[in-house]
Motif scaffolding. Structure first.
Motif, PDB file in Angstrom:
ATOM      1  N   LEU A 378     -95.282  -0.661  34.595  1.00 19.72           N
ATOM      2  CA  LEU A 378     -95.503  -0.742  33.108  1.00 19.72           C
ATOM      3  C   LEU A 378     -94.828  -2.018  32.665  1.00 19.72           C
ATOM      4  N   LEU A 379     -95.805  -2.896  32.047  1.00 25.49           N
ATOM      5  CA  LEU A 379     -94.969  -4.008  31.469  1.00 25.49           C
ATOM      6  C   LEU A 379     -94.643  -3.581  29.942  1.00 25.49           C
ATOM      7  N   LYS A 380     -93.674  -3.785  29.480  1.00 22.05           N
ATOM      8  CA  LYS A 380     -93.245  -3.483  28.228  1.00 22.05           C
ATOM      9  C   LYS A 380     -92.611  -4.690  27.409  1.00 22.05           C
ATOM     10  N   GLY A 381     -93.623  -5.408  26.711  1.00 20.13           N
ATOM     11  CA  GLY A 381     -93.193  -6.633  26.077  1.00 20.13           C
ATOM     12  C   GLY A 381     -92.930  -6.476  24.719  1.00 20.13           C
ATOM     13  N   VAL A 382     -92.131  -7.474  24.028  1.00 20.67           N
ATOM     14  CA  VAL A 382     -91.965  -7.538  22.651  1.00 20.67           C
ATOM     15  C   VAL A 382     -91.834  -9.009  22.342  1.00 20.67           C
ATOM     16  N   ILE A 383     -92.389  -9.186  21.178  1.00 25.38           N
ATOM     17  CA  ILE A 383     -92.149 -10.793  20.695  1.00 25.38           C
ATOM     18  C   ILE A 383     -91.315 -10.648  19.266  1.00 25.38           C
ATOM     19  N   ILE A 384     -90.512 -11.363  19.380  1.00 26.09           N
ATOM     20  CA  ILE A 384     -89.459 -11.338  18.181  1.00 26.09           C
ATOM     21  C   ILE A 384     -89.643 -12.547  17.604  1.00 26.09           C
ATOM     22  N   PRO A 385     -90.063 -12.585  16.381  1.00 28.01           N
ATOM     23  CA  PRO A 385     -89.837 -13.855  15.357  1.00 28.01           C
ATOM     24  C   PRO A 385     -88.657 -14.265  14.805  1.00 28.01           C
ATOM     25  N   ALA A 386     -88.568 -15.474  14.500  1.00 23.38           N
ATOM     26  CA  ALA A 386     -86.937 -15.973  14.001  1.00 23.38           C
ATOM     27  C   ALA A 386     -86.893 -15.123  12.757  1.00 23.38           C
ATOM     28  N   PRO A 387     -85.512 -15.101  12.772  1.00 24.29           N
ATOM     29  CA  PRO A 387     -85.151 -14.319  11.454  1.00 24.29           C
ATOM     30  C   PRO A 387     -85.616 -14.940   9.912  1.00 24.29           C
ATOM     31  N   GLY A 388     -86.167 -13.948   9.404  1.00 26.67           N
ATOM     32  CA  GLY A 388     -86.678 -14.247   8.028  1.00 26.67           C
ATOM     33  C   GLY A 388     -88.439 -14.489   8.241  1.00 26.67           C
ATOM     34  N   ASP A 389     -88.762 -14.589   9.416  1.00 32.40           N
ATOM     35  CA  ASP A 389     -90.190 -14.904   9.699  1.00 32.40           C
ATOM     36  C   ASP A 389     -91.067 -13.725  10.032  1.00 32.40           C
ATOM     37  N   GLU A 390     -92.327 -13.614   9.846  1.00 29.55           N
ATOM     38  CA  GLU A 390     -92.938 -12.549  10.302  1.00 29.55           C
ATOM     39  C   GLU A 390     -93.708 -13.062  11.683  1.00 29.55           C
ATOM     40  N   LEU A 391     -94.358 -11.724  12.295  1.00 32.99           N
ATOM     41  CA  LEU A 391     -94.895 -12.233  13.394  1.00 32.99           C
ATOM     42  C   LEU A 391     -96.023 -12.950  13.132  1.00 32.99           C
ATOM     43  N   PRO A 392     -96.510 -13.878  13.764  1.00 32.72           N
ATOM     44  CA  PRO A 392     -97.892 -14.612  13.576  1.00 32.72           C
ATOM     45  C   PRO A 392     -99.131 -13.615  13.735  1.00 32.72           C
ATOM     46  N   LYS A 393     -99.879 -13.917  12.760  1.00 29.57           N
ATOM     47  CA  LYS A 393    -100.816 -12.893  12.957  1.00 29.57           C
ATOM     48  C   LYS A 393    -102.029 -13.456  14.040  1.00 29.57           C
ATOM     49  N   ASP A 394    -102.033 -14.673  14.283  1.00 31.45           N
ATOM     50  CA  ASP A 394    -103.183 -14.849  15.448  1.00 31.45           C
ATOM     51  C   ASP A 394    -102.359 -15.093  16.648  1.00 31.45           C
ATOM     52  N   ILE A 395    -101.927 -13.921  17.378  1.00 27.12           N
ATOM     53  CA  ILE A 395    -101.062 -13.915  18.600  1.00 27.12           C
ATOM     54  C   ILE A 395    -101.621 -13.103  19.543  1.00 27.12           C
TER      55      ILE A 395
END
Length: 566
Positions: A378-395
């Motif tokens: 099971l690949l469990k991934g997480v993408i963490i944006p820079a502080p103050g930034d939101e996760l990019p929509k087109d990802i």
């Protein structure tokens, strides 16, 4: 009492009083002169003794009913089944299984019925059905005439970073009819639901951002003019197992299967056969992530009363084995339905009424005493944006099998940037992260053939956004595997004093150290005035693939930056 959820055993003294009056085979239910009891009394006495686990008397009265009632009586088949179930109950209750059972608590459960849990593959979200009063009271005056209670609604709760369940949220796909949970796809972004439309049908809804799309009815042959009550989808979405009382079965509701064809339509429904289905009712099917174990509820087989939960294993030839009763006290003399397991096969979630619970039905977690062996990663991934930034929509995330070159795409959840992928063993994999069509990071790993269940944790840290000379947005990112070693020890041989940089364990150590340093900077300095300067300095530095990897940024009096590498 017998129709209640928490007072069933209270029926017995009243039925015993009715027995003292005597029965009459010609009982007239509308005559004010009638002084006797109907012969159905014997069936209900059998049922009451059954629920009280007085199994000898239960058998006695079930059999007494079959002796005096005609074979076409509407309760005759139920009495015959009751005799069989009592026989199974004597054997199974004599050897209780040591389950460790935990109520999920009053955050999830309520004084109302809460049931049919559906767990995401990473166990970080739980979807379930509840007949509670909504927070905004919008269903206050909308009641089911048959039960007098509220209609089924679907709720979801997410775990926080400490593993605690958060306040459940009402999904936006509910309506003023029964809407209930069935199954969720491994990516956590496709939900299969039941809606009380056209006799009861199966629908699906997809997560777009933080909103669930309007439910769409699944096509034939999955849905039909009959009653479809439950569905479980294989991890690849190419096979579905569902429950239907359509013609061609063995009796009542059966388990059926359909496969997706090359033209993207579904094959004709295939009945799973007499090894799984009985002349009685089956329901609530669930397939394990490795597709080797099928769980379902049935009134037949070796049920000890009502619906019991069973498991069936698939052999090397693809044949399903004899269903096994999962045991008492999970299975009881009453109905036991809705049982799902974790990806590693070690835990299960189920709904049940228990005296110590909060309502009519609660959701429980149990540790399986004999976990099923699950061979998958099971690949469990997480993408963490820079502080103050939101996760990019087109990802998006692409996972490619290096041998077959098959690529699967995943969309991180907007809420927390997480995604999951189920991977068969014996292959090497590439992971590529895309943002706005550009590659933001890559990684690779192997899943060996000998390992059983394995979790691979990957994190993608998005550094502050840079804008290139061509005006395009560029993300500087770093990936890490969370379970890489945080310490490194090396015992030098004779006349040696250096560590080879190409050593995999050393590279992993340095890589993890680098990420920990970056996360430390982000976590501890992001609220200080210096952080904006450090962030500005940080973006000018690029790191090699491995050592040197530990980063220290020193601010000079002129606010210029010095990068120190260890």
């Amino acid at each position: 009492h017998l129709q209640s959820f928490d007072q069933k055993t209270g029926a017995l003294p009243f039925l015993k009083l009715a027995e003292e009056i005597g029965t009459d085979a010609k009982y007239d239910p509308i005559s004010p002169q009638e002084k006797k009891s109907p012969i159905t009394l014997y069936f209900y006495l059998g049922k009451a003794y059954h629920l009280n686990y007085n199994l000898d008397k239960a058998k006695l009265y079930y059999e007494k009913f079959t002796e005096v009632a005609p074979s076409k009586h509407f309760l005759f088949a139920d009495a015959v089944l009751g005799v069989q179930q009592v026989g199974h109950a004597k054997v199974i209750t004599a050897a209780p299984v040591p389950f460790n059972i935990t109520n999920l608590g009053d955050t999830i459960n309520s004084p109302y019925p809460d049931y049919s849990p559906v767990i995401s593959i990473d166990e970080n979200s739980i979807f379930y059905t509840s007949r509670r009063l909504r927070t905004d009271s919008s269903n206050l005056s909308i009641l089911d005439r048959n039960t007098g209670g509220y209609y089924d609604d679907i709720y979801v709760s997410y775990k926080d970073r400490k593993g605690n369940w958060q306040i459940p949220e009402l999904l936006n796909i509910n309506s003023d009819i029964h809407t209930a949970t069935m199954n969720v796809a491994p990516n956590g972004q496709t939900l299969y639901i039941y809606r009380d439309e056209e006799g009861g049908s199966i629908f699906e809804s997809s997560l777009v951002g933080e909103t669930w799309t309007a439910p769409v009815k699944l096509p034939t042959p999955i849905n039909s003019s009959a009653w479809e009550t439950h569905l479980a989808a294989a991890v690849d979405g190419e096979t579905v197992y569902f429950v239907s009382d359509r013609k061609g079965g063995f009796g009542g509701r059966d388990i059926w299967r359909s496969k997706k064809l090359p033209n993207d339509t579904w094959s004709e429904a295939y009945n799973m056969g007499a090894s799984l289905n009985t002349q009685y009712e089956e329901d609530a099917v669930f397939i394990s992530p490795d597709e080797n174990t099928l769980y379902f509820s049935s009134q037949g087989h070796t049920s000890i009363g009502g619906f019991d939960v069973f498991s069936s294993k698939k052999d090397a030839e693809g044949n399903w084995g004899e269903p096994e009763n999962i045991g008492y006290p999970i299975n009881t003399a009453d109905d036991d339905v809705f049982f799902v397991t974790s990806a590693d096969g070690k835990r299960a979630y189920f709904s049940s009424f228990r005296k110590e619970g909060y309502g009519e039905k609660d959701i429980y977690l149990l540790d399986l005493p004999e976990p099923q062996e699950v061979k998958l990663a099971l690949l469990k991934g997480v993408i963490i944006p820079a502080p103050g930034d939101e996760l990019p929509k087109d990802i998006s995330v692409a996972v490619t099998n290096k041998e077959t070159m098959e690529t699967s795409f995943y969309t991180p959840r907007a809420r927390d940037g997480s995604f999951v992928a189920i991977l068969p063993p014996c292959f090497d994999y590439n992971v590529e992260y895309f943002i706005n069509g550009n590659t933001a990071g890559t990684d690779s790993f192997s899943v060996d053939c000998e390992s059983s269940y394995r979790e691979i944790k990957k994190t993608l840290l998005l550094n502050p956004v840079l804008v290139g000379d061509d005006g395009k947005t560029v993300f500087v990112s770093t990936t890490t595997e969370d379970n890489n070693p945080a310490t490194f020890k090396n015992f030098f041989g004779y006349n040696a004093n250096e560590v080879a940089l190409e050593e995999e364990i050393f590279r992993s150590f340095i890589k993890n150290l680098k990420i920990k340093a970056e996360m430390f900077l982000r976590e501890h300095l992001k609220y200080t005035p210096l952080y904006s300067i450090i962030k500005r300095c940080y973006k000018y530095f690029t790191f090699p693939s491995y050592a040197p990897g530990f980063v220290l940024i020193r601010l000079n009096p002129s606010l210029s930056c010095t990068l120190i590498l260890f």
